[in-house]
Design an enzyme around this catalytic site. Structure first.
Site, PDB file in Angstrom:
ATOM      1  N   CYS A 130       1.120  -1.151  -0.087  1.00  0.00           N
ATOM      2  CA  CYS A 130       0.092  -0.626  -0.252  1.00  0.00           C
ATOM      3  C   CYS A 130       1.090   0.998   0.044  1.00  0.00           C
ATOM      4  CB  CYS A 130      -0.957  -0.004   1.234  1.00  0.00           C
ATOM      5  SG  CYS A 130      -0.019  -0.132   2.549  1.00  0.00           S
ATOM      6  N   SER A 161      -6.811  -0.898  10.385  1.00  0.00           N
ATOM      7  CA  SER A 161      -6.896  -0.794   8.931  1.00  0.00           C
ATOM      8  C   SER A 161      -6.314  -1.518   8.812  1.00  0.00           C
ATOM      9  CB  SER A 161      -7.156   0.041   7.925  1.00  0.00           C
ATOM     10  OG  SER A 161      -5.458   0.329   7.901  1.00  0.00           O
TER      11      SER A 161
END
Length: 319
Positions: A130, A161
């Site tokens: 990410c 998350s």
């Protein structure tokens, strides 16, 4: 008869579930063929079943045994780096195209805004991380103007998350992202840091990019800023929540700063300026809340790549 390519997703956690929802809601050239997990009680498998997607809780071995396995063209792996090695060992000999959303990095790195069309034939492509998807385009944007001597990225994501897979892959994250900063971003040397921020309420993903370059004149500096702004628009085309937090900063490096310790080799020329880029990535909230931009940019990048593969295949079939 549908001309869409069927895909399977291995991993029924945060990333896999978000990706499934994206495929169902937004994909133009793809359709779900299977959702694969190892926990029969996972929310991802339950959601898949409710949405009419075939499921198995027996991992990659269960996927191979499923009715319709032969019709699946592309398999996304959203498990862990170690698990991907096992999954690839089973699926690659069976001719399945793999898109790796773990930091295993068995295949070439793909960052859509930078090299989308370079690895369309790769049997196993890696979507880096990410943090890599958020920051490597910025390094590449600078590198297409001037050589980048050193690039360092810091990715800060909400602790909520980060699922078990992300937490298990922290070391792989730093290694894979650092390598991709060099190989895809074009930096002579790269470094990556990830921070899991436990703040409440959870904070939106933030990324900071520091790049050391030789850019002594104002014209070069303005070219760098314009290149970065153009790249931000390119990424935002498939990750709408991707944006600059402030104007790109370019500052002269004082002679007393020992930047030579950061360079790839001792004899490399000393850079004159530091380029600082501050980013925010807000998620589309398909599965987790909007603060989980790290989830959104990863699944959006994987989907963008798969869509391009499917579109290219459709074009070849028409020819």
């Amino acid at each position: 008869m549908s001309t869409k390519k069927k895909v399977a997703i291995i991993g029924s956690g945060n990333i896999g579930t978000d990706l499934m929802i994206k495929v169902i809601r937004t994909a133009k050239h793809l359709e779900m063929g299977a959702m694969v997990g190892i926990d029969p009680d996972s929310d991802g498998l339950a959601r898949a079943a409710r949405m009419g997607v075939p499921t198995t809780a027996e991992g990659v071995e269960g996927l191979v045994k499923m009715d319709g396995f032969d019709e699946i063209d592309i398999v996304f792996d959203a498990t862990s780096a170690k698990a991907h090695e096992h999954n690839a060992g089973i699926l690659t000999p069976l001719g399945k195209r793999l898109i790796d959303l773990t930091p295993a990095a068995i295949g070439p790195y793909v960052v859509p805004a930078v090299n989308l069309d370079e690895h369309l034939d790769a049997p196993n492509a890696n979507m880096v991380t990410c943090g890599g998807q958020a920051t490597i385009p910025m390094v590449a944007a600078v590198a297409r103007v001037v050589p980048v001597a050193y690039a360092e990225i810091v990715a800060s994501i909400a602790s909520k998350s980060a699922g078990p897979g992300t937490r298990a892959n922290i070391d792989e994250f730093t290694e894979t992202t650092s390598a991709a900063i060099e190989q895809v971003g074009g930096a002579r040397r790269g470094k990556a840091v990830i921070i899991l921020n436990p703040a409440e309420p959870p904070l939106i993903m933030r990324d900071t990019v520091y790049v050391l370059v030789d850019a002594p004149d104002e014209d070069t500096q303005e070219q760098i800023r314009l290149s970065v702004e153009k790249m931000v628009d390119d990424v935002a085309a498939y990750v709408p929540g991707y944006r600059l937090k402030q104007r790109v900063q370019i500052t002269e490096i004082p002679e007393t700063t020992p930047v030579q310790t950061l360079l790839a080799e001792e004899g490399d020329d000393r850079p004159t300026h530091q380029v600082s880029i501050f980013l925010e990535v807000e998620g589309a909230a398909h599965y987790l809340p909007a603060y989980a931009g790290n989830l959104d940019i990863m699944t959006s990048a994987g989907l963008q790549y798969a869509e391009r593969i499917a579109a290219a295949a459709a074009e070849e079939e028409k020819a």
